[in-house]
Design a protein around this motif. Structure first.
Motif, PDB file in Angstrom:
ATOM      1  N   ASP A 178      11.751  13.792  -2.495  1.00  0.00           N
ATOM      2  CA  ASP A 178      10.410  13.786  -3.527  1.00  0.00           C
ATOM      3  C   ASP A 178      11.059  13.345  -4.658  1.00  0.00           C
ATOM      4  OD1 ASP A 178       9.276  12.580  -0.827  1.00  0.00           O
ATOM      5  OD2 ASP A 178       8.953  14.138  -0.936  1.00  0.00           O
ATOM      6  N   GLU A 179      11.629  15.040  -5.106  1.00  0.00           N
ATOM      7  CA  GLU A 179      12.322  15.028  -6.933  1.00  0.00           C
ATOM      8  C   GLU A 179      13.210  13.690  -7.406  1.00  0.00           C
ATOM      9  OE1 GLU A 179      10.873  16.666  -9.253  1.00  0.00           O
ATOM     10  OE2 GLU A 179       9.095  17.350  -7.561  1.00  0.00           O
ATOM     11  N   MET A 180      14.175  13.831  -6.561  1.00  0.00           N
ATOM     12  CA  MET A 180      15.236  12.241  -6.716  1.00  0.00           C
ATOM     13  C   MET A 180      16.033  12.998  -7.742  1.00  0.00           C
ATOM     14  SD  MET A 180      13.157   8.089  -6.864  1.00  0.00           S
ATOM     15  CE  MET A 180      14.302   7.693  -6.971  1.00  0.00           C
ATOM     16  N   ILE A 181      17.450  12.670  -7.595  1.00  0.00           N
ATOM     17  CA  ILE A 181      18.784  13.729  -7.754  1.00  0.00           C
ATOM     18  C   ILE A 181      18.205  12.832  -9.918  1.00  0.00           C
ATOM     19  CG2 ILE A 181      19.791  10.922  -8.362  1.00  0.00           C
ATOM     20  CD1 ILE A 181      22.305  13.097  -8.304  1.00  0.00           C
ATOM     21  N   GLY A 226       0.897  -1.359  -0.176  1.00  0.00           N
ATOM     22  CA  GLY A 226      -0.197   0.147   0.046  1.00  0.00           C
ATOM     23  C   GLY A 226       0.855   1.568   0.256  1.00  0.00           C
ATOM     24  N   ASP A 227       1.819   1.262  -0.034  1.00  0.00           N
ATOM     25  CA  ASP A 227       3.126   2.257  -0.071  1.00  0.00           C
ATOM     26  C   ASP A 227       3.605   2.234  -1.331  1.00  0.00           C
ATOM     27  OD1 ASP A 227       6.123   3.345   0.163  1.00  0.00           O
ATOM     28  OD2 ASP A 227       5.707   3.888   1.707  1.00  0.00           O
ATOM     29  N   PRO A 228       3.237   4.810  -1.460  1.00  0.00           N
ATOM     30  CA  PRO A 228       3.343   4.576  -2.433  1.00  0.00           C
ATOM     31  C   PRO A 228       4.165   4.828  -3.791  1.00  0.00           C
ATOM     32  CG  PRO A 228       3.394   6.930  -1.338  1.00  0.00           C
ATOM     33  CD  PRO A 228       2.575   4.912  -0.792  1.00  0.00           C
ATOM     34  N   GLN A 229       5.384   4.109  -2.884  1.00  0.00           N
ATOM     35  CA  GLN A 229       6.386   3.600  -2.894  1.00  0.00           C
ATOM     36  C   GLN A 229       6.622   2.164  -3.990  1.00  0.00           C
ATOM     37  OE1 GLN A 229      10.306   5.777  -1.356  1.00  0.00           O
ATOM     38  NE2 GLN A 229       9.131   4.751   0.044  1.00  0.00           N
ATOM     39  N   LEU A 230       5.132   1.534  -3.924  1.00  0.00           N
ATOM     40  CA  LEU A 230       5.538   0.440  -4.627  1.00  0.00           C
ATOM     41  C   LEU A 230       4.778   0.563  -6.146  1.00  0.00           C
ATOM     42  CD1 LEU A 230       4.805  -2.148  -2.019  1.00  0.00           C
ATOM     43  CD2 LEU A 230       6.843  -2.008  -2.539  1.00  0.00           C
ATOM     44  N   SER A 231       5.226   0.104  -6.979  1.00  0.00           N
ATOM     45  CA  SER A 231       3.638  -0.014  -8.221  1.00  0.00           C
ATOM     46  C   SER A 231       3.024  -0.603  -8.032  1.00  0.00           C
ATOM     47  CB  SER A 231       4.673  -0.047  -9.411  1.00  0.00           C
ATOM     48  OG  SER A 231       4.021  -0.089  -9.943  1.00  0.00           O
ATOM     49  N   THR A 232       1.939  -0.522  -8.397  1.00  0.00           N
ATOM     50  CA  THR A 232       0.993  -1.077  -8.965  1.00  0.00           C
ATOM     51  C   THR A 232       0.844  -1.947 -10.378  1.00  0.00           C
ATOM     52  OG1 THR A 232      -0.497   0.341  -9.564  1.00  0.00           O
ATOM     53  CG2 THR A 232      -0.348   0.112  -6.946  1.00  0.00           C
ATOM     54  N   ILE A 233       1.862  -1.907 -11.261  1.00  0.00           N
ATOM     55  CA  ILE A 233       1.510  -2.273 -12.812  1.00  0.00           C
ATOM     56  C   ILE A 233       1.410  -3.565 -12.249  1.00  0.00           C
ATOM     57  CG2 ILE A 233       4.401  -1.824 -13.240  1.00  0.00           C
ATOM     58  CD1 ILE A 233       1.131  -0.609 -15.445  1.00  0.00           C
ATOM     59  N   THR A 234       0.524  -4.397 -13.788  1.00  0.00           N
ATOM     60  CA  THR A 234       0.945  -5.563 -13.609  1.00  0.00           C
ATOM     61  C   THR A 234       2.332  -6.354 -15.226  1.00  0.00           C
ATOM     62  OG1 THR A 234      -1.258  -5.432 -15.213  1.00  0.00           O
ATOM     63  CG2 THR A 234      -1.306  -5.919 -12.474  1.00  0.00           C
ATOM     64  N   LEU A 248      10.284   3.634  -8.223  1.00  0.00           N
ATOM     65  CA  LEU A 248      11.702   3.487  -7.544  1.00  0.00           C
ATOM     66  C   LEU A 248      11.505   3.832  -5.840  1.00  0.00           C
ATOM     67  CD1 LEU A 248      14.379   4.232  -9.189  1.00  0.00           C
ATOM     68  CD2 LEU A 248      13.690   1.848  -9.334  1.00  0.00           C
ATOM     69  N   PHE A 249      12.338   3.450  -4.997  1.00  0.00           N
ATOM     70  CA  PHE A 249      12.330   3.734  -3.337  1.00  0.00           C
ATOM     71  C   PHE A 249      12.983   5.023  -3.395  1.00  0.00           C
ATOM     72  CE2 PHE A 249      12.432  -1.248  -2.797  1.00  0.00           C
ATOM     73  CZ  PHE A 249      11.083  -1.174  -3.152  1.00  0.00           C
ATOM     74  N   LYS A 250      12.529   5.704  -2.876  1.00  0.00           N
ATOM     75  CA  LYS A 250      13.738   7.172  -2.175  1.00  0.00           C
ATOM     76  C   LYS A 250      14.115   6.686  -1.156  1.00  0.00           C
ATOM     77  CE  LYS A 250       9.551   9.814  -4.297  1.00  0.00           C
ATOM     78  NZ  LYS A 250       7.909  10.569  -3.917  1.00  0.00           N
TER      79      LYS A 250
END
Length: 542
Positions: free
Chosen positions: A500-503, A434-442, A485-487
């Motif tokens: 949040d924006e990442m490098i 359920g964390d937004p850092q996890l993708s739900t794409i199948t 990806l994980f931040k």
């Protein structure tokens, strides 16, 4: 070694080559009148060896670049080593002494190119090296594109033409990409010209390339396919920054009679002998597998997983495929995380990370099909059907890794998603369900999905297929936002780079600032400060 110093000794080497035994070889060649080219070319080191060095140079200093930057930022790799006390590139504290290797390696490769130019001009006048020079041009584009995708501006078109005051100007990334495309187009044309010649013509050129070629062993048609495939890659990279030119260049590549790398038999892999990753991973223990890569592959029950990674040996996770999250407090370093999964790369053609017969991945068939899948989403002419391209990309990747028997079941999976990440050493690093850092794409293609979800599916599978090509994977993740990806958990940038924006890029280093490269002019083309937060020209997705 400071930037520009290397150019001096390279040019001195050119003079030495011009003054020594190669002239005798040319005399012998003239005497034999092409009667014994094999004997002549046995000593044709003035061109053969520098061209080999250009290819091998793409993995030189691999730990400093790309392993401790692009590889890690891509989500494919990580480390348990507490470099600089745990405050380094992975926590967004930019390591000047690491990042200076990006431009230094470009200089090495470009200066070998100058050696080849001078050797051909001074030692072998009148001999046509069209194919050899086309391959050299392709290698320069590959090299400069990697520099540009790290820093942005790059010294490319003006590398050999300094200003009156001795400085050398950069190309903006926008201009550089157009130069790259133009040079690839010219190389394709030259290679097609030589390929069409009778076997009795340009035998010097063909023999030289055969002896120097660590990728295709002198196969000119395959080099043309590589150049055209690279053109498609760079065209798609421009998709958000310059949609019109992206479409134009991509459609040119899709329609080119040179063809594309569409089958694993044409994959572009440099035979490097000992892969530098062999000792970085297995001798030094400085590189382990990335947490995001394992989370996706575990969630998908991906059959390629045993080819990509080694099960963990740590008692807490023994036998599992588990990576390390980037940018965390490593606690006691290797004593804490050193037993997590190591990377490997056991493909159908051998071990990419071999200590004796390693391969450096430049381009594979899977990437072409995923590029075509995205191009079809964007309505580019000649791209074909998105679903067919996507599924063919997955099939080609499975073939590359010797897993073709499992691909049908994999492509039919409509429910699997990225797995949660649980760190048994520190729960603060967990990424639960359920964390937004996890993708739900199948995995399975769904024609009813919105375009953006289709794009995430394409790029996620493309990212999995790109392994272990970290620089390309990081570039595509920045361009598209996929895969998710994980931040980082520990940000040591001093507020310069957003968690949040990442490098977004790697800043220029002190060596560049103090060199004869025109640093101030380069910064003017950045459209932002020289920090890791400034987006590159092609990084324009809303």
């Amino acid at each position: 070694m400071k930037i520009n110093n290397i150019k001096a000794w390279m040019l001195a080497a050119v003079a030495l080559i011009s003054a020594t035994g190669c002239t005798n070889e040319l005399d012998r060649y003239n005497e034999e009148k092409l009667g014994g080219p094999e004997n002549f070319y046995a000593d044709f080191i003035a061109i053969v060896n520098p061209l080999k060095s250009m290819q091998r140079g793409l993995q030189s200093d691999y730990q400093l670049y790309p392993n401790l930057s692009a590889d890690m930022y891509s989500g494919m790799f990580s480390t348990a080593t507490q470099f600089n006390g745990g405050k380094n590139n992975l926590t967004y504290y930019m390591m000047d002494g690491w990042n200076n290797r990006i431009i230094a390696r470009q200089q090495d490769i470009f200066n070998y190119s100058i050696i080849i130019d001078n050797a051909a001009k001074n030692n072998y006048p009148g001999i046509d090296f069209t194919a050899t020079f086309a391959v050299k041009k392709i290698l320069k584009v590959i090299t400069a594109a990697r520099v540009s995708d790290s820093h942005g501006p790059v010294v490319y078109s003006k590398y050999e033409t300094p200003n009156p005051n001795g400085t050398t100007d950069f190309d903006s990334q926008q201009n550089a990409y157009n130069y790259f495309i133009n040079d690839l187009t010219a190389a394709i044309s030259d290679l097609q010209h030589v390929k069409a010649l009778p076997d009795t013509e340009n035998i010097e050129d063909k023999s030289t390339l055969q002896k120097a070629d660590l990728v295709y062993q002198g196969n000119i048609a395959q080099w043309a396919k590589l150049a055209n495939s690279l053109k498609l890659r760079l065209a798609m990279r421009m998709s958000y920054a310059d949609p019109a030119k992206s479409k134009q260049y991509a459609e040119e590549a899709l329609a080119s009679p040179a063809g594309l790398i569409t089958d694993n038999a044409d994959n572009a892999l440099i035979s490097v002998g000992q892969s530098e990753l062999s000792f970085i991973i297995y001798s030094w223990g400085d590189c382990l597998i990335g947490a995001p890569l394992m989370a996706y592959m575990n969630g998908y029950n991906d059959p390629r997983l045993p080819a990509y990674a080694i099960p963990a040996t740590d008692n807490a996770v023994q036998g599992q495929y588990i990576g390390i999250r980037q940018g965390i407090d490593l606690l006691n370093g290797k004593a804490t995380y050193g037993g997590f999964s190591q990377p490997q790369a056991k493909s159908a053609v051998g071990d990419y990370f071999s200590a004796t017969d390693g391969k450096l991945k430049l381009f594979t068939a899977a990437e072409t099909w995923f590029l075509k899948a995205e191009a079809s989403l964007r309505g580019y002419a000649g791209a074909g059907d998105a679903k067919t391209n996507y599924e063919t990309g997955v099939k080609q990747s499975f073939g590359e890794w010797g897993k073709s028997a499992d691909v049908t079941t994999y492509l039919a999976n409509t429910t699997a998603t990225e797995a949660p990440y649980i760190d048994p050493k520190n729960a603060m690093n967990n990424v639960p369900s359920g964390d937004p850092q996890l993708s739900t794409i199948t995995i399975a293609w769904n024609d009813t999905d919105p375009i953006e979800r289709k794009l995430e599916r394409i790029i996620t599978q493309k990212w999995l297929a790109l392994y272990p090509n970290g620089p390309e994977a990081w570039a595509e993740q920045r361009r598209t936002g996929y895969p998710i990806l994980f931040k980082i958990r520990k940000n040591d940038s001093g507020g310069l780079i957003s968690t949040d924006e990442m490098i977004r890029r790697i800043p220029f280093t002190t060596d560049t600032k103090n060199s004869l490269f025109n640093y101030l002019q380069a910064v003017q083309t950045l459209n932002g400060p020289d920090t890791g937060a400034t987006k590159l020209w092609w990084d324009k997705k809303p």
